[in-house]
Motif scaffolding. Structure first.
Motif, PDB file in Angstrom:
ATOM      1  N   ALA A 186      49.060  53.378  55.340  1.00  0.00           N
ATOM      2  CA  ALA A 186      48.011  52.963  56.277  1.00  0.00           C
ATOM      3  C   ALA A 186      46.819  52.353  55.564  1.00  0.00           C
ATOM      4  O   ALA A 186      46.038  51.613  56.176  1.00  0.00           O
ATOM      5  CB  ALA A 186      47.567  54.162  57.106  1.00  0.00           C
ATOM      6  N   ASP A 187      46.636  52.641  54.261  1.00  0.00           N
ATOM      7  CA  ASP A 187      45.506  52.104  53.491  1.00  0.00           C
ATOM      8  C   ASP A 187      45.809  50.758  52.851  1.00  0.00           C
ATOM      9  O   ASP A 187      44.945  50.217  52.140  1.00  0.00           O
ATOM     10  CB  ASP A 187      45.105  53.095  52.396  1.00  0.00           C
ATOM     11  CG  ASP A 187      44.484  54.357  52.984  1.00  0.00           C
ATOM     12  OD1 ASP A 187      43.891  54.249  54.069  1.00  0.00           O
ATOM     13  OD2 ASP A 187      44.595  55.432  52.360  1.00  0.00           O
ATOM     14  N   LEU A 188      46.997  50.221  53.054  1.00  0.00           N
ATOM     15  CA  LEU A 188      47.336  48.921  52.459  1.00  0.00           C
ATOM     16  C   LEU A 188      46.632  47.815  53.241  1.00  0.00           C
ATOM     17  O   LEU A 188      46.980  47.514  54.378  1.00  0.00           O
ATOM     18  CB  LEU A 188      48.857  48.701  52.489  1.00  0.00           C
ATOM     19  CG  LEU A 188      49.693  49.572  51.550  1.00  0.00           C
ATOM     20  CD1 LEU A 188      51.183  49.320  51.761  1.00  0.00           C
ATOM     21  CD2 LEU A 188      49.330  49.307  50.094  1.00  0.00           C
ATOM     22  N   THR A 189      45.640  47.230  52.615  1.00  0.00           N
ATOM     23  CA  THR A 189      44.873  46.159  53.258  1.00  0.00           C
ATOM     24  C   THR A 189      44.833  44.948  52.348  1.00  0.00           C
ATOM     25  O   THR A 189      45.150  45.023  51.144  1.00  0.00           O
ATOM     26  CB  THR A 189      43.437  46.628  53.555  1.00  0.00           C
ATOM     27  OG1 THR A 189      42.823  47.080  52.327  1.00  0.00           O
ATOM     28  CG2 THR A 189      43.428  47.757  54.565  1.00  0.00           C
ATOM     29  N   LEU A 190      44.412  43.829  52.915  1.00  0.00           N
ATOM     30  CA  LEU A 190      44.319  42.583  52.167  1.00  0.00           C
ATOM     31  C   LEU A 190      43.082  42.586  51.269  1.00  0.00           C
ATOM     32  O   LEU A 190      42.142  43.356  51.474  1.00  0.00           O
ATOM     33  CB  LEU A 190      44.254  41.395  53.130  1.00  0.00           C
ATOM     34  CG  LEU A 190      45.503  41.147  53.989  1.00  0.00           C
ATOM     35  CD1 LEU A 190      45.229  40.035  54.992  1.00  0.00           C
ATOM     36  CD2 LEU A 190      46.702  40.804  53.128  1.00  0.00           C
ATOM     37  N   PHE A 191      43.088  41.699  50.280  1.00  0.00           N
ATOM     38  CA  PHE A 191      41.963  41.537  49.364  1.00  0.00           C
ATOM     39  C   PHE A 191      41.293  40.195  49.636  1.00  0.00           C
ATOM     40  O   PHE A 191      41.939  39.221  50.016  1.00  0.00           O
ATOM     41  CB  PHE A 191      42.437  41.606  47.910  1.00  0.00           C
ATOM     42  CG  PHE A 191      42.966  42.954  47.510  1.00  0.00           C
ATOM     43  CD1 PHE A 191      42.124  43.881  46.912  1.00  0.00           C
ATOM     44  CD2 PHE A 191      44.292  43.300  47.720  1.00  0.00           C
ATOM     45  CE1 PHE A 191      42.602  45.139  46.541  1.00  0.00           C
ATOM     46  CE2 PHE A 191      44.774  44.540  47.352  1.00  0.00           C
ATOM     47  CZ  PHE A 191      43.923  45.467  46.761  1.00  0.00           C
ATOM     48  N   ASP A 192      39.997  40.155  49.375  1.00  0.00           N
ATOM     49  CA  ASP A 192      39.281  38.889  49.542  1.00  0.00           C
ATOM     50  C   ASP A 192      39.357  38.067  48.260  1.00  0.00           C
ATOM     51  O   ASP A 192      40.080  38.427  47.313  1.00  0.00           O
ATOM     52  CB  ASP A 192      37.820  39.149  49.930  1.00  0.00           C
ATOM     53  CG  ASP A 192      37.095  40.021  48.919  1.00  0.00           C
ATOM     54  OD1 ASP A 192      37.641  40.220  47.809  1.00  0.00           O
ATOM     55  OD2 ASP A 192      35.987  40.516  49.215  1.00  0.00           O
ATOM     56  N   GLU A 193      38.646  36.963  48.214  1.00  0.00           N
ATOM     57  CA  GLU A 193      38.702  36.072  47.052  1.00  0.00           C
ATOM     58  C   GLU A 193      38.157  36.725  45.788  1.00  0.00           C
ATOM     59  O   GLU A 193      38.550  36.366  44.684  1.00  0.00           O
ATOM     60  CB  GLU A 193      37.913  34.790  47.347  1.00  0.00           C
ATOM     61  CG  GLU A 193      38.494  33.969  48.502  1.00  0.00           C
ATOM     62  CD  GLU A 193      37.676  32.743  48.805  1.00  0.00           C
ATOM     63  OE1 GLU A 193      36.599  32.592  48.173  1.00  0.00           O
ATOM     64  OE2 GLU A 193      38.095  31.941  49.654  1.00  0.00           O
ATOM     65  N   LYS A 194      37.257  37.687  45.938  1.00  0.00           N
ATOM     66  CA  LYS A 194      36.677  38.374  44.777  1.00  0.00           C
ATOM     67  C   LYS A 194      37.511  39.569  44.327  1.00  0.00           C
ATOM     68  O   LYS A 194      37.158  40.238  43.362  1.00  0.00           O
ATOM     69  CB  LYS A 194      35.261  38.838  45.117  1.00  0.00           C
ATOM     70  CG  LYS A 194      34.302  37.696  45.420  1.00  0.00           C
ATOM     71  CD  LYS A 194      32.915  38.236  45.728  1.00  0.00           C
ATOM     72  CE  LYS A 194      31.952  37.090  46.025  1.00  0.00           C
ATOM     73  NZ  LYS A 194      30.582  37.604  46.345  1.00  0.00           N
ATOM     74  N   GLY A 195      38.596  39.855  45.037  1.00  0.00           N
ATOM     75  CA  GLY A 195      39.453  40.968  44.665  1.00  0.00           C
ATOM     76  C   GLY A 195      39.068  42.289  45.274  1.00  0.00           C
ATOM     77  O   GLY A 195      39.587  43.343  44.868  1.00  0.00           O
ATOM     78  N   ASN A 196      38.208  42.278  46.266  1.00  0.00           N
ATOM     79  CA  ASN A 196      37.795  43.510  46.938  1.00  0.00           C
ATOM     80  C   ASN A 196      38.636  43.735  48.188  1.00  0.00           C
ATOM     81  O   ASN A 196      39.056  42.780  48.846  1.00  0.00           O
ATOM     82  CB  ASN A 196      36.312  43.433  47.318  1.00  0.00           C
ATOM     83  CG  ASN A 196      35.416  43.252  46.107  1.00  0.00           C
ATOM     84  OD1 ASN A 196      35.663  43.844  45.053  1.00  0.00           O
ATOM     85  ND2 ASN A 196      34.385  42.434  46.247  1.00  0.00           N
ATOM     86  N   LYS A 197      38.868  45.010  48.501  1.00  0.00           N
ATOM     87  CA  LYS A 197      39.646  45.346  49.688  1.00  0.00           C
ATOM     88  C   LYS A 197      38.879  44.997  50.953  1.00  0.00           C
ATOM     89  O   LYS A 197      37.667  45.141  51.019  1.00  0.00           O
ATOM     90  CB  LYS A 197      39.992  46.834  49.700  1.00  0.00           C
ATOM     91  CG  LYS A 197      41.206  47.199  48.864  1.00  0.00           C
ATOM     92  CD  LYS A 197      41.623  48.626  49.135  1.00  0.00           C
ATOM     93  CE  LYS A 197      42.947  48.941  48.439  1.00  0.00           C
ATOM     94  NZ  LYS A 197      43.395  50.333  48.764  1.00  0.00           N
ATOM     95  N   THR A 198      39.633  44.559  51.947  1.00  0.00           N
ATOM     96  CA  THR A 198      39.051  44.275  53.259  1.00  0.00           C
ATOM     97  C   THR A 198      39.595  45.280  54.271  1.00  0.00           C
ATOM     98  O   THR A 198      40.441  46.119  53.935  1.00  0.00           O
ATOM     99  CB  THR A 198      39.383  42.848  53.700  1.00  0.00           C
ATOM    100  OG1 THR A 198      40.811  42.728  53.852  1.00  0.00           O
ATOM    101  CG2 THR A 198      38.909  41.829  52.664  1.00  0.00           C
TER     102      THR A 198
END
Length: 481
Positions: A186-198
């Motif tokens: 459930a914690d698998l989320t996408l990353f932004d361009e800077k590599g941070n979780k969204t």
């Protein structure tokens, strides 16, 4: 149950035209059934690639340690916890017993009936009649045949009894061992361009992780889970009639298929939203979750075709990436070089065999058979023999003279010689003959009947004409000077 592949010879001509059904997960099921340890290690290694499982949680997933669940350390047992434990002490043949194939066969009658009655409003939310439910429960425990289409039972009775069956299992349908893994999925989320979780879920990775996790479920659990999720998926598709969306269905079934036993909502206060959203995701994508990932299929196939190399998804991504298209010309060139080398090696072996055969024939005692074999060798000049290892270069052609006298000689002597040579052939070609030579040939006959004396006189006459022509030219040049 595990898939089994059977080959049957069909003599009925009417059935031969039917399409052949091939199970793409055949080698996966075969590996799971025949070598469960190898199969589990393969799947779990790919699960840990997707989600971060510490040592204790990984040991629980592998069954090496007892799962540590929420509320296990809480000594104060509430009213609901004690009530649920009392209910589960009453075990029947189907209800309250560990999941078996017999239990699945009985419960599948309920699922089949609900598929035909998905339009009932509030399905799985509105409780049915408790008396009718008890009658139906006793019939299922006794194993008697039930006619659900007789109209005696309502769809709400059957739906409530199905939830009751799942709630009375000794452990949830998704098992205690997998509880922490579902929280991490459930914690698998996408990353932004800077590599941070969204906060946006990474659906592709969640589907892949669930596919892997379902592969290592016990076979009865996996079979019933597939039947149940398919039923809930079809129910959500009729939400305009039954008013039950995927999220509403998840609220009804998460406590029965995912929550640990003997826990309450207070024990899961931090994770209850994750668990409910996880079940909602399973319902929405249920048609994709029971297919093994492509790299697991390939690895299982290679395992039975002789290759023991384990293939991960990262390796297959490299093979199917756009950059791999640039390797295609290199592969074709390498294949052509291999084919050339193979042809050269085959030709070399053939030549060595011919040489060995020729030596054997040459060392044979003189006989008619030996002469016959040698004649057969001589008929094939392309075959290399010990005497023809070094090919002889053809004799160079003699260049024609460009002098004036050479021209006169070719005019006079060349034509009879050419005609004599051509007359020996079966189909002579016509030659260009000067008028003077034709006149001489008419007088002397054909070159074949011409005597040497006549040839000498002809040659002397021509030499005399050459001297006169030279003298004429010299006198003409001196007069001009």
């Amino acid at each position: 149950s595990d898939a089994i592949c059977n080959f049957v010879i069909c003599n009925d001509s009417s059935l031969r035209s039917q399409p052949i059904i091939f199970n793409p997960d055949f080698f996966v099921e075969k590996l799971r059934h025949e070598k469960p340890e190898v199969f589990t290690e393969l799947v779990v290694s790919n699960i840990t690639r997707l989600i971060d499982l510490p040592g204790a949680e990984l040991a629980q997933l592998m069954g090496e340690e007892d799962p540590k669940l929420p509320g296990a350390n809480n000594t104060a047992s509430g009213f609901f916890r004690s009530l649920m434990s009392l209910k589960r002490k009453e075990k029947g043949v189907v209800f309250g017993s560990p999941l078996t194939e017999e239990g699945i066969a009985q419960v599948s009658q309920l699922i089949e009936y609900l598929h035909k009655n998905l339009r009932a409003e509030g399905l799985f939310r509105v409780p049915g009649n408790s008396i009718r439910q008890q009658i139906l429960k006793d019939a299922l425990n006794s194993g008697t045949d039930i006619d659900l289409d007789s109209g005696e039972f309502h769809s709400n009775d059957v739906a409530t009894l199905l939830k009751m069956f799942l709630g009375e299992l000794p452990e949830p349908l998704l098992t205690h061992k997998h509880f922490h893994a579902h929280l991490k999925i459930a914690d698998l989320t996408l990353f932004d361009e800077k590599g941070n979780k969204t906060s946006t879920p990474d659906k592709e990775r969640q589907i892949e992780a669930l596919q892997l996790l379902f592969l290592i479920l016990p076979a009865p659990n996996r079979s019933l889970l597939k039947l149940l999720l398919d039923l809930l998926y079809q129910t959500a598709k009729k939400q305009d009639k039954n008013k039950m969306s995927a999220h509403n269905l998840a609220l009804m079934f998460a406590p029965h298929i995912l929550w640990p036993r003997n826990v309450t909502a207070n024990d899961l206060q931090e994770n209850i939203t994750k668990l409910n959203n996880g079940v909602t995701f399973m319902i929405k994508h249920s048609q994709k979750l029971f297919k093994a990932p492509a790299y697991i299929r390939e690895c299982a196939r290679l395992h039975y075709l002789g290759s023991r190399a384990h293939t991960s998804k990262d390796d297959l991504d490299l093979l199917t990436s756009p950059g791999s298209k640039e390797l295609q010309p290199l592969k074709s060139q390498k294949r052509s070089r291999l084919d050339t080398c193979h042809q050269e090696e085959t030709q070399q072996r053939t030549e060595e065999a011919l040489k060995e055969l020729f030596r054997h024939v040459h060392n044979m005692p003189d006989s008619a058979k030996k002469k016959k074999l040698i004649r057969q060798f001589n008929k094939h000049p392309t075959a290399l023999t010990p005497g023809s290892d070094v090919p002889t270069s053809p004799a160079p052609r003699r260049t024609r003279s460009r002098s004036f006298s050479g021209l006169i000689k070719r005019k006079v002597l060349g034509t009879p010689v050419i005609l004599e040579r051509k007359s020996r052939d079966a189909t002579p070609e016509p030659e260009r003959v000067s008028k003077e030579n034709v006149h001489l040939l008419q007088k002397c006959g054909s070159p074949a009947h011409m005597s040497q004396a006549k040839l000498k006189s002809l040659e002397g006459r021509k030499e005399e004409s050459c001297r006169r022509m030279r003298a004429h030219l010299l006198s003409k040049d001196s007069s001009s000077l």
